[in-house]
Motif scaffolding. Sequence first.
Motif, PDB file in Angstrom:
ATOM      1  N   VAL A 161       0.833  -1.203   0.000  1.00  0.00           N
ATOM      2  CA  VAL A 161       0.000   0.000   0.000  1.00  0.00           C
ATOM      3  C   VAL A 161       0.868   1.254   0.000  1.00  0.00           C
ATOM      4  N   LEU A 162       2.017   1.192   0.694  1.00  0.00           N
ATOM      5  CA  LEU A 162       2.923   2.343   0.668  1.00  0.00           C
ATOM      6  C   LEU A 162       3.450   2.586  -0.745  1.00  0.00           C
ATOM      7  N   LEU A 163       3.772   1.496  -1.464  1.00  0.00           N
ATOM      8  CA  LEU A 163       4.188   1.659  -2.862  1.00  0.00           C
ATOM      9  C   LEU A 163       3.047   2.217  -3.706  1.00  0.00           C
ATOM     10  N   LEU A 164       1.814   1.762  -3.435  1.00  0.00           N
ATOM     11  CA  LEU A 164       0.652   2.271  -4.180  1.00  0.00           C
ATOM     12  C   LEU A 164       0.433   3.749  -3.925  1.00  0.00           C
ATOM     13  N   LEU A 165       0.738   4.204  -2.688  1.00  0.00           N
ATOM     14  CA  LEU A 165       0.575   5.619  -2.380  1.00  0.00           C
ATOM     15  C   LEU A 165       1.619   6.451  -3.095  1.00  0.00           C
ATOM     16  N   ALA A 166       2.866   5.928  -3.133  1.00  0.00           N
ATOM     17  CA  ALA A 166       3.942   6.732  -3.706  1.00  0.00           C
ATOM     18  C   ALA A 166       3.868   6.737  -5.229  1.00  0.00           C
ATOM     19  N   PHE A 167       3.552   5.595  -5.820  1.00  0.00           N
ATOM     20  CA  PHE A 167       3.453   5.516  -7.281  1.00  0.00           C
ATOM     21  C   PHE A 167       1.972   5.379  -7.632  1.00  0.00           C
ATOM     22  N   ASP A 168       1.653   4.925  -8.826  1.00  0.00           N
ATOM     23  CA  ASP A 168       0.235   4.763  -9.147  1.00  0.00           C
ATOM     24  C   ASP A 168      -0.087   3.288  -9.407  1.00  0.00           C
ATOM     25  N   LEU A 169      -1.368   3.039  -9.637  1.00  0.00           N
ATOM     26  CA  LEU A 169      -1.882   1.667  -9.676  1.00  0.00           C
ATOM     27  C   LEU A 169      -1.262   0.874 -10.816  1.00  0.00           C
ATOM     28  N   ARG A 170      -1.091   1.539 -11.971  1.00  0.00           N
ATOM     29  CA  ARG A 170      -0.617   0.818 -13.148  1.00  0.00           C
ATOM     30  C   ARG A 170       0.846   0.418 -13.005  1.00  0.00           C
ATOM     31  N   THR A 171       1.651   1.289 -12.372  1.00  0.00           N
ATOM     32  CA  THR A 171       3.064   0.975 -12.156  1.00  0.00           C
ATOM     33  C   THR A 171       3.213  -0.232 -11.238  1.00  0.00           C
ATOM     34  N   ILE A 172       2.401  -0.275 -10.177  1.00  0.00           N
ATOM     35  CA  ILE A 172       2.508  -1.391  -9.239  1.00  0.00           C
ATOM     36  C   ILE A 172       2.041  -2.688  -9.893  1.00  0.00           C
ATOM     37  N   GLN A 173       1.038  -2.584 -10.794  1.00  0.00           N
ATOM     38  CA  GLN A 173       0.616  -3.808 -11.496  1.00  0.00           C
ATOM     39  C   GLN A 173       1.680  -4.291 -12.458  1.00  0.00           C
ATOM     40  N   GLN A 174       2.555  -3.369 -12.930  1.00  0.00           N
ATOM     41  CA  GLN A 174       3.671  -3.831 -13.760  1.00  0.00           C
ATOM     42  C   GLN A 174       4.786  -4.417 -12.914  1.00  0.00           C
ATOM     43  N   ILE A 175       5.017  -3.829 -11.698  1.00  0.00           N
ATOM     44  CA  ILE A 175       6.098  -4.335 -10.840  1.00  0.00           C
ATOM     45  C   ILE A 175       5.716  -5.700 -10.281  1.00  0.00           C
ATOM     46  N   LEU A 176       4.466  -5.839  -9.786  1.00  0.00           N
ATOM     47  CA  LEU A 176       3.988  -7.098  -9.199  1.00  0.00           C
ATOM     48  C   LEU A 176       2.928  -7.688 -10.117  1.00  0.00           C
ATOM     49  N   PRO A 177       3.325  -8.409 -11.168  1.00  0.00           N
ATOM     50  CA  PRO A 177       2.317  -8.848 -12.144  1.00  0.00           C
ATOM     51  C   PRO A 177       1.578 -10.105 -11.708  1.00  0.00           C
ATOM     52  N   PHE A 178       1.020 -10.100 -10.486  1.00  0.00           N
ATOM     53  CA  PHE A 178       0.228 -11.235 -10.023  1.00  0.00           C
ATOM     54  C   PHE A 178      -1.247 -10.894 -10.150  1.00  0.00           C
ATOM     55  N   ASN A 179      -2.052 -11.929 -10.379  1.00  0.00           N
ATOM     56  CA  ASN A 179      -3.481 -11.779 -10.173  1.00  0.00           C
ATOM     57  C   ASN A 179      -3.746 -12.184  -8.722  1.00  0.00           C
ATOM     58  N   PHE A 180      -4.100 -11.209  -7.868  1.00  0.00           N
ATOM     59  CA  PHE A 180      -4.107 -11.495  -6.432  1.00  0.00           C
ATOM     60  C   PHE A 180      -5.260 -12.375  -6.005  1.00  0.00           C
ATOM     61  N   THR A 181      -6.300 -12.538  -6.849  1.00  0.00           N
ATOM     62  CA  THR A 181      -7.323 -13.527  -6.500  1.00  0.00           C
ATOM     63  C   THR A 181      -6.749 -14.941  -6.620  1.00  0.00           C
TER      64      THR A 181
END
Lengths: 93, 140
Positions: free
Chosen positions: B49-69
């Motif tokens: 969540v701290l990474l999500l706050l500092a960057f944006d949603l799309r960047t974090i989905q590229q860094i952590l390319p998991f489907n969390f379900t």
Amino acid sequence: MNTFYSVCLVLVILSMLGLLYRVWKGPSTPDRLIALDAIGVMLISAIALISILFDTPFYIDAILLIAIMSFIGTVSFSKFIERGEIIERGSDR
Amino acid sequence: MKTNDVILQTTAKVVFFIIFLFSIHIFFTGHYAPGGGFVGGLLTTGAIVLLLLAFDLRTIQQILPFNFTIVTAIGLLLALGTAAGSIAFNVPFFTHAFDDFTLPLFGTTSLHTAMLFDSGVYLVVVGSAITIIQSIGGDD
């Protein structure tokens, strides 16, 4: 020595009451936010003193955890105040 | 106006690893000290969540390319597999086992199957919390 730690705990709780007055009275939202952040620090001190008084090391993890959560909460609140949204979507590329 | 949050991003890059290492520590000491899978999973969620706050949603989905379900499903399968694996040894459901092993780097270590169940709990907590936050943050 236990009296010393008890007096310190009472002082920390009194300063927490002062910060609670600022949360209740604060004219603007950033005042309340800063007061809540400082309440987190006071909570850390209170837990450290209680951990000394109860003579157990098992509260040390809670101290680090409250520090981390207070930081994340303050950052998200200030981002909400500044931008109006907490998590941005990012640009479509 | 384009805002520039270089201090927040640099701080988040450093603090992320501290929070993540603390969550791994709290996860592995759960048997002998306060902590365990639930708190460790929530702390890992806090780091992301701290990474999500500092960057944006799309960047974090590229860094952590998991489907969390799917991460949640893998955690549930791990917990259920640990519980059901005891049936193969003719003992009741959910019976745990432990033994002392001599590992090359760690020396004599006591390994317990409750650890596998705990890692299942960890994956379920991380997967469901990140799914909630990403689906709420992705709405307009």
